[in-house]
Motif scaffolding. Structure first.
Motif, PDB file in Angstrom:
ATOM      1  N   GLY B  28       0.824  -1.219   0.000  1.00 61.05           N
ATOM      2  CA  GLY B  28       0.000   0.000   0.000  1.00 61.05           C
ATOM      3  C   GLY B  28       0.850   1.257   0.000  1.00 61.05           C
ATOM      4  N   GLN B  54       1.215 -10.466   4.024  1.00 63.35           N
ATOM      5  CA  GLN B  54       0.158 -10.897   3.098  1.00 63.35           C
ATOM      6  C   GLN B  54      -0.534 -12.153   3.613  1.00 63.35           C
ATOM      7  OE1 GLN B  54       1.773 -11.315  -0.853  1.00 63.35           O
ATOM      8  NE2 GLN B  54       2.539  -9.204  -0.855  1.00 63.35           N
ATOM      9  N   ARG B  57      -2.767 -11.304   6.473  1.00 65.29           N
ATOM     10  CA  ARG B  57      -3.972 -10.629   5.990  1.00 65.29           C
ATOM     11  C   ARG B  57      -4.918 -11.650   5.339  1.00 65.29           C
ATOM     12  NH1 ARG B  57      -6.261  -5.881   7.361  1.00 65.29           N
ATOM     13  NH2 ARG B  57      -7.468  -5.024   5.654  1.00 65.29           N
ATOM     14  N   ALA B  58      -4.313 -12.583   4.617  1.00 66.64           N
ATOM     15  CA  ALA B  58      -5.123 -13.602   3.948  1.00 66.64           C
ATOM     16  C   ALA B  58      -5.817 -14.490   4.981  1.00 66.64           C
ATOM     17  CB  ALA B  58      -4.250 -14.450   3.023  1.00 66.64           C
ATOM     18  N   HIS B  61      -8.887 -12.779   6.245  1.00 65.86           N
ATOM     19  CA  HIS B  61     -10.014 -12.852   5.317  1.00 65.86           C
ATOM     20  C   HIS B  61     -10.650 -14.235   5.304  1.00 65.86           C
ATOM     21  CE1 HIS B  61      -8.580  -9.112   2.922  1.00 65.86           C
ATOM     22  NE2 HIS B  61      -9.018  -8.834   4.133  1.00 65.86           N
ATOM     23  N   ILE B  82      -4.468   0.456   9.321  1.00 66.98           N
ATOM     24  CA  ILE B  82      -4.856   1.177   8.111  1.00 66.98           C
ATOM     25  C   ILE B  82      -5.565   0.160   7.221  1.00 66.98           C
ATOM     26  CG2 ILE B  82      -4.024   2.407   6.078  1.00 66.98           C
ATOM     27  CD1 ILE B  82      -3.187   3.940   8.452  1.00 66.98           C
ATOM     28  N   VAL B  85      -6.368  -2.665   1.202  1.00 70.68           N
ATOM     29  CA  VAL B  85      -7.276  -3.433   0.338  1.00 70.68           C
ATOM     30  C   VAL B  85      -7.944  -4.537   1.141  1.00 70.68           C
ATOM     31  CG1 VAL B  85      -6.393  -3.028  -1.941  1.00 70.68           C
ATOM     32  CG2 VAL B  85      -5.139  -4.514  -0.373  1.00 70.68           C
ATOM     33  N   GLY B  86      -9.195  -4.746   0.849  1.00 73.60           N
ATOM     34  CA  GLY B  86      -9.895  -5.865   1.458  1.00 73.60           C
ATOM     35  C   GLY B  86     -10.179  -5.667   2.917  1.00 73.60           C
ATOM     36  N   ILE B  91     -15.133  -7.732   2.865  1.00 75.99           N
ATOM     37  CA  ILE B  91     -15.077  -9.197   2.776  1.00 75.99           C
ATOM     38  C   ILE B  91     -16.387  -9.795   3.298  1.00 75.99           C
ATOM     39  CG2 ILE B  91     -13.872 -11.263   3.584  1.00 75.99           C
ATOM     40  CD1 ILE B  91     -12.142  -9.572   1.776  1.00 75.99           C
ATOM     41  N   ARG B  94     -19.460  -8.874   1.225  1.00 77.03           N
ATOM     42  CA  ARG B  94     -19.498  -9.571  -0.060  1.00 77.03           C
ATOM     43  C   ARG B  94     -20.026 -10.984   0.164  1.00 77.03           C
ATOM     44  NH1 ARG B  94     -14.271  -8.104  -2.734  1.00 77.03           N
ATOM     45  NH2 ARG B  94     -13.419 -10.108  -2.125  1.00 77.03           N
TER      46      ARG B  94
END
Lengths: 586, 269
Positions: B28, B54, B57-58, B61, B82, B85-86, B91, B94
């Motif tokens: 970012g 990453q 973060r994954a 999600h 902060i 994305v996502g 999440i 959606r």
């Protein structure tokens, strides 16, 4: 897998883990399948437009595949796998143009994205900083409020006055209102009641003040202040003080108890612009006057009175230093025998003087009261007593007969003090003055209700041989019983009894009765304040034994009284002596 | 904490923020030079850090999608940082439209940024609060307004508990946060560890000390203690990349290099 789905799968594998995008594998497949369709469509179109690649690049970034690796791998997969997936009939230059276009779109989108992200994070930082500063200001405001307001009543306090004054107009008035004897309420009914009473008082004042657009403050525990802005004159402030005292005078009901209350007020009204502390000080001085005048009233600050008060205070404060520096001295006024032929000086009254370094020579009336108020009368009186004895011990008559006695005034606290006779004995011892030559003058006020100490002192003084005379007899609280039982030696008639030149017959009779009373009790009777020959004659006729006054001689310095005593006896009778006193009066 | 509630929070833009560095590692641009300087130094010490971030973060999600599958429609995301994305609400919404999310962070800039993103988003809010004061988080007006504690809640504590040293009793904080959650709620925790980063450990610790929020990497057993009283769902507490992966992971030679333990547990009842 072959054809377009095979290309999409290879693209997906290439993108996996090279960049972070919040897509599930099926979502990613859907996204890439759509992009692949568009790329394939562009390559196969009759009129080739490489711009399609540009928009695929931007969409890739928009979906989260924004890392450099994502672009690199995408370009590789595109070059190596896409033509094959489409059947190998794609012109190489179209592929190249499409790849370049995609890279351009990707780079542009990443650039845009970075700019947007940078802007949004800067904005967030600014917002956060603004917010922190606002909170700081709010907390400062809160602290300021705490500092400038009284928590019990919520009223502004003394610290708020400066700010309020700044907006108060050309002239301001301040009424400082103090609840009388409030400490008593707290002590007897408890501090809870005291707090509620204060709250109730504050409410009444608040209502009163709000009507006039003025400001109410709480200065101290039981002290409020009303600040009047734009006053036309002191009358405005006085009216407000008057009304404030009136609303507070209505009885309060706290916890079912009726609590009567009065308040005093100090009022000041003046042009704006002075120091807040100065304004409060003036109001406090006026409040002090109101309290001293019996409470429950207001007083207006007055510069002249305040200046006089201040001067008195300064003088009072200078007494200890004056004592240390020997500034207190004595003058002596002759006491003259009214009986017998010659104007014989039988004694002299010591009168206190202060040789003040700045104020000059001050009479007793200027400082004895101050010394009494300041609690300094005992050391001052002791000092003057010793000085008088010392000086009188040095008096010599021309013919070697017993020199005149010295009359010394004692203040009430000296008379009340235990061990007075012992002190006097020590002083006589030190100075060598024979006891019978010391006459102590005490006011009859000290004898209204003589305490055990007073009686003991008087008896011990009598036993010592010192004479005690009641001063200012006949003006106040003569206790005839005292005259009879106490070991006294004389009375000094008050100057008022000497009376006007043309005294009425009844006055003469009264005078004669008092003199006769004194003589009956075996007391010497002295008349003071004799200013004329006529008065002197009248006193002699009334039977007074001794006279004192300007007619016989003004107070003289210790040197001059000693010289006068040492002078040869006058040949003239006392009635002829009057003329010579004028020059010796200085 | 002794600080009265009306005393202002400090905002220090001269020290790197982990929240913004994390954004940088994720690719970012929501960060400042001071953050990037520090983030690059950490990268030099731990080259895998981008991948770790990453992967973490994954996991978040996947955990959210898992919870949605279990019927959870409201989330409390503490240490949200902060949100690049996502975001969790994207999440979750959606997967299940109408899902609600309350984000919590202590970093004033992260909170201000989240507010920008959430403007016009009725189903999500961000509050500035400290994990050290769980009751302040739970009783906050926004929490009360958005979350219904009579229905299952997904509590997300991803990459945040390692910011709390033992002296501040992080276990007590988690207990307090879990207490009001009804049965059927879920708790997701990911926690940095040095268990498989032995060579980098010292440098990591030293670098972490320079930020506004120092890091306490915990060994596996200590991370597992956070789930006391809860029922860990399969596969239990594992390396983040191994928690219900959606496709085979090829990014780490060994999963321990992912640097995070991760697990999801159910509130029993």
């Amino acid at each position: 897998m072959s054809g377009l789905p095979g290309f999409v799968a290879a693209w997906g594998r290439a993108l996996r883990a090279v960049a972070y995008a919040p897509l599930t594998p099926p979502e990613r497949t859907t996204l890439l399948a759509g992009l692949a369709e568009r790329l394939a469509g562009a390559l196969a179109a009759p009129a080739f437009d490489p711009a399609a690649g540009y928009w695929v690049g931007t969409d890739l970034v928009a979906a989260g595949y924004a890392a450099p690796e994502a672009l690199g791998r995408t370009l590789t997969v595109l070059r190596t796998r896409l033509p094959g997936a489409l059947g190998g009939e794609v012109p190489q230059e179209r592929v190249t143009a499409l790849v370049e276009s995609l890279a351009a779109g990707f780079a542009a989108a990443v650039h845009e994205r970075s700019l947007d992200a940078q802007e949004s994070i800067r904005l967030a930082a600014l917002t956060a900083r603004d917010r922190a500063e606002r909170k700081l200001r709010e907390s400062e405001a809160r602290i300021r409020h705490l500092v400038t307001h009284d928590p019990l009543t919520g009223l502004p306090n003394r610290a708020a006055l400066a700010g309020l004054l700044a907006a108060a107009g050309d002239r301001v008035g301040l009424c400082c209102i103090d609840l009388d004897r409030f400490a008593g309420v707290n002590d007897s009914l408890g501090p809870g009641v005291g707090d509620r009473l204060l709250g109730a008082a504050a409410d009444r004042l608040r209502a009163l003040v709000a009507a006039g657009g003025h400001r109410l403050l709480r200065l101290d525990g039981d002290q409020f202040a009303i600040l009047l802005a734009d006053t036309a004159g002191s009358e405005d402030a006085i009216k407000m003080a008057d009304r404030a005292l009136a609303v507070l005078a209505e009885p309060f009901h706290v916890d079912g108890t009726e609590v009567p209350l009065t308040a005093s007020a100090g009022v000041v009204e003046r042009p704006a612009g002075g120091e807040p502390a100065e304004l409060i000080r003036a109001a406090h001085i006026a409040l002090h006057w109101a309290k001293a005048d019996g409470r429950g009233c207001w007083r207006l600050f007055d510069d002249a009175r305040s200046t006089a008060d201040a001067a008195r205070y300064r003088l009072s404060a200078a007494i200890p230093a004056g004592l240390r520096r020997g500034e207190f001295t004595l003058d002596y006024q002759p006491l003259v025998a009214l009986t017998g032929g010659a104007a014989r000086v039988t004694g002299a009254e010591a009168l206190a003087r202060w040789r003040h370094p700045v104020e000059g020579r001050l009479g007793a009336d200027r400082f004895i009261g101050l010394a009494q108020d300041a609690g300094l009368i005992v050391p001052l009186g002791d000092h003057l007593l010793e000085l008088a004895c010392q000086q009188a011990a040095g008096w010599r008559t021309p013919d070697g007969t017993d020199p005149p006695h010295v009359n010394v005034n004692l203040a009430a606290p000296q008379v009340y003090r235990a061990g007075l006779a012992g002190l006097v004995a020590q002083i006589l011892d030190r100075t060598g003055l024979p006891p019978h030559r010391l006459h102590l003058e005490i006011t009859e006020y000290a004898l209204i209700e003589p305490t055990r100490e007073v009686l003991a002192n008087l008896r011990a003084l009598g036993a010592l041989g010192v004479r005690v005379v009641v001063d200012d007899f006949g003006t106040g609280y003569s206790n005839l019983a005292c005259l009879r039982t106490l070991p006294l030696h004389g009375i000094k008639l008050a100057a008022a009894l000497v009376g006007p030149p043309a005294a009425a017959a009844s006055d003469r009779a009264f005078l004669a009765t008092v003199v006769a009373l004194g003589h009956t009790l075996g007391l010497t009777v002295t008349a003071e304040g004799i200013e004329t020959a006529e008065q002197a004659e009248r006193m002699r006729e009334a039977g007074c034994d001794v006279g004192q006054g300007y007619y016989f001689g003004r107070p003289l310095s210790s040197d001059r009284i000693a010289r006068r005593i040492a002078a040869p006896l006058p040949r003239r009778s006392w009635t002829d002596d009057a003329g010579s006193t004028a020059e010796s009066a200085l | 904490m002794d600080r009265p509630d009306w005393a202002p929070e400090g905002i220090d833009l001269t020290r790197p923020s982990v929240a913004r560095a994390y954004d940088y590692w994720l690719g970012g641009s929501h960060n400042f030079a001071i953050d990037r300087d520090w983030a690059r130094q950490v990268l030099a010490a731990v080259p895998d850090l981008r991948l770790m971030a990453q992967a973490n973060r994954a996991f978040l999600h996947r955990a959210v999608r898992f919870m949605v599958d279990q019927g959870v429609r409201q989330f409390l995301d503490i240490g949200s940082g902060i949100p690049t994305v996502g975001n969790v609400h994207e999440i979750a919404q959606r997967a299940a439209p109408g899902s609600r999310v309350v984000y919590v962070d202590i970093d004033p800039v992260a909170v201000a940024h989240s507010e920008q993103i959430l403007k016009g988003e009725p189903g999500a809010a961000v509050i500035m609060a400290d994990l050290r004061q769980p009751s302040a988080v739970l009783t906050h007006r926004a929490t009360r307004a958005l979350l219904d504690f009579d229905r299952p809640v997904g509590l997300l504590l991803c990459s945040v508990l390692h910011a709390i040293p033992d002296a501040d009793d992080p276990y007590g904080m988690v207990r307090e946060l879990v207490k009001p959650l009804p049965p059927g709620s879920y708790v997701a925790i990911s926690h940095g560890t040095l268990d498989d980063l032995v060579e980098e450990a010292d440098e990591m610790t030293e670098l972490a000390g320079r930020t506004t929020t120092p890091i306490t990497g915990r060994p596996r057993a200590e991370v597992e203690r956070f789930f006391a009283g809860l029922e860990l769902v399969e596969p239990g507490l594992v390396w983040s990349v191994l928690w219900r992966p959606e496709e085979p992971d090829e990014t780490f030679e060994r999963p321990g290099r992912s640097g995070f333990y991760a697990g999801v547990a159910r509130v029993p009842g």
